[in-house]
Scaffold this active site. Structure first.
Site, PDB file in Angstrom:
ATOM      1  N   ARG A  49      13.427 -20.529 -24.641  1.00  0.00           N
ATOM      2  CA  ARG A  49      13.546 -21.743 -23.810  1.00  0.00           C
ATOM      3  C   ARG A  49      12.887 -22.958 -24.474  1.00  0.00           C
ATOM      4  O   ARG A  49      13.266 -24.096 -24.202  1.00  0.00           O
ATOM      5  CB  ARG A  49      12.944 -21.484 -22.431  1.00  0.00           C
ATOM      6  CG  ARG A  49      13.292 -22.565 -21.388  1.00  0.00           C
ATOM      7  CD  ARG A  49      12.883 -22.137 -19.993  1.00  0.00           C
ATOM      8  NE  ARG A  49      13.270 -23.047 -18.931  1.00  0.00           N
ATOM      9  CZ  ARG A  49      12.428 -23.798 -18.228  1.00  0.00           C
ATOM     10  NH1 ARG A  49      11.139 -23.744 -18.465  1.00  0.00           N
ATOM     11  NH2 ARG A  49      12.867 -24.587 -17.277  1.00  0.00           N
ATOM     12  N   ILE A  75      16.168 -29.371 -17.010  1.00  0.00           N
ATOM     13  CA  ILE A  75      16.517 -27.987 -17.344  1.00  0.00           C
ATOM     14  C   ILE A  75      16.098 -27.178 -16.114  1.00  0.00           C
ATOM     15  O   ILE A  75      15.007 -27.367 -15.578  1.00  0.00           O
ATOM     16  CB  ILE A  75      15.803 -27.518 -18.635  1.00  0.00           C
ATOM     17  CG1 ILE A  75      16.098 -26.042 -18.934  1.00  0.00           C
ATOM     18  CG2 ILE A  75      14.309 -27.742 -18.595  1.00  0.00           C
ATOM     19  CD1 ILE A  75      15.577 -25.588 -20.320  1.00  0.00           C
ATOM     20  N   SER A  76      16.967 -26.274 -15.661  1.00  0.00           N
ATOM     21  CA  SER A  76      16.721 -25.558 -14.410  1.00  0.00           C
ATOM     22  C   SER A  76      15.532 -24.613 -14.523  1.00  0.00           C
ATOM     23  O   SER A  76      15.142 -24.191 -15.617  1.00  0.00           O
ATOM     24  CB  SER A  76      17.963 -24.760 -14.012  1.00  0.00           C
ATOM     25  OG  SER A  76      19.078 -25.610 -13.885  1.00  0.00           O
ATOM     26  N   GLN A  77      14.991 -24.273 -13.356  1.00  0.00           N
ATOM     27  CA  GLN A  77      13.895 -23.290 -13.267  1.00  0.00           C
ATOM     28  C   GLN A  77      14.432 -21.914 -13.689  1.00  0.00           C
ATOM     29  O   GLN A  77      15.480 -21.482 -13.205  1.00  0.00           O
ATOM     30  CB  GLN A  77      13.416 -23.252 -11.818  1.00  0.00           C
ATOM     31  CG  GLN A  77      12.319 -22.267 -11.557  1.00  0.00           C
ATOM     32  CD  GLN A  77      12.023 -22.137 -10.068  1.00  0.00           C
ATOM     33  OE1 GLN A  77      12.620 -22.804  -9.235  1.00  0.00           O
ATOM     34  NE2 GLN A  77      11.081 -21.270  -9.751  1.00  0.00           N
TER      35      GLN A  77
END
Ligand code: SAH
Length: 227
Positions: A49, A75-77
């Protein structure tokens, strides 16, 4: 491995995985999905990530939180990425449409699990950066496009799964049309600036849609450009 800066992606990723597993269990009563499949966990564990966040955010890359990626987007969890991927329930032969490429992180997780990912992003700079990043990391089963993903992607339809990583006020009809019978659509539905409803829709063999509410979530808005 430690690069000398004190930042150790391997141990950070293990820590993140434990957080995602715990959060999945804690929300399991609401989502009906308390446990992630091994293949989704492996995909999550395999995607670095820290490549997908801006340099200034790197220290937080493996925290289970969304992070800013520029242009007002996030950016998503990771927990939400894992849950949405699990709900999509796609196998190795699946062809998937993602709407909202953003950093390309969710795209990479999907690319490890399916045959092909078509991902549409409306901001050209984000689409270009994500496509380059995915290529550098060796993902060769991804096509990133620039445009309004709310219109689906007719050329490559129908899809086994459609995943939308931005909040839609209403479900875009094209996304339902571009789904195969037996396919699933995972989408946050609701207005920006408040909590949205993460929904799982499935199309049965007769083409009838069935909808389930999974969890309250917060996403940036799906912006519909005029055709
Ligand atoms: N999955 C991404 C999430 C990015 S945030 C990640 O993990 O990084 C959502 C993204 O959706 C933003 O990049 C935004 O520009 C994009 N977006 C918003 N409306 C869109 C639309 N109509 N079509 C395609 N992308 C859209």
């Amino acid at each position: 491995m430690n690069d000398g800066s004190g930042f150790d992606p391997e141990s950070e990723r293990q820590y993140l995985l434990q957080r995602v597993i715990a959060e999945t269990r804690e929300t399991g009563g609401t989502t009906g999905c308390p446990v992630l499949s091994r293949r989704v966990l492996e995909a999550l564990a395999a995607v670095p990530r820290h490549y997908f966040v801006p340099a200034a955010q790197r220290d937080w890359a493996y925290a289970d939180i969304p992070l800013p990626i520029g242009r007002g987007q996030t950016i998503s969890q990771p927990f939400i990425v894992a849950l949405m991927t699990e709900l999509l329930a796609v196998g190795p032969d699946a062809v998937v449409l993602e709407v909202g490429t953003g950093s390309g992180y969710q795209t990479a997780v999907l690319a490890r699990l399916v045959r092909w990912v078509y991902s549409m992003e409306r901001i050209p700079e984000l689409a270009d950066a994500a496509a380059r990043r995915l290529q550098e990391l060796g993902y060769d089963n991804v096509t990133v496009g620039v445009g309004d993903g709310g219109q689906g992607w007719e050329e490559h339809a129908p899809f086994d799964g459609v995943i939308v990583t931005a909040a839609a006020a209403e479900i875009p009809p094209a996304l339902v049309q571009h789904l195969k019978p037996g396919g699933r659509l995972v989408i946050p539905v609701g207005l920006p600036g408040r909590t949205q409803d993460l929904r799982l829709l499935s199309k049965d063999e007769r083409g009838v849609m069935h909808s389930h509410s999974m969890l309250p979530v917060v996403f940036v808005p799906l912006i519909r450009d005029l055709a």
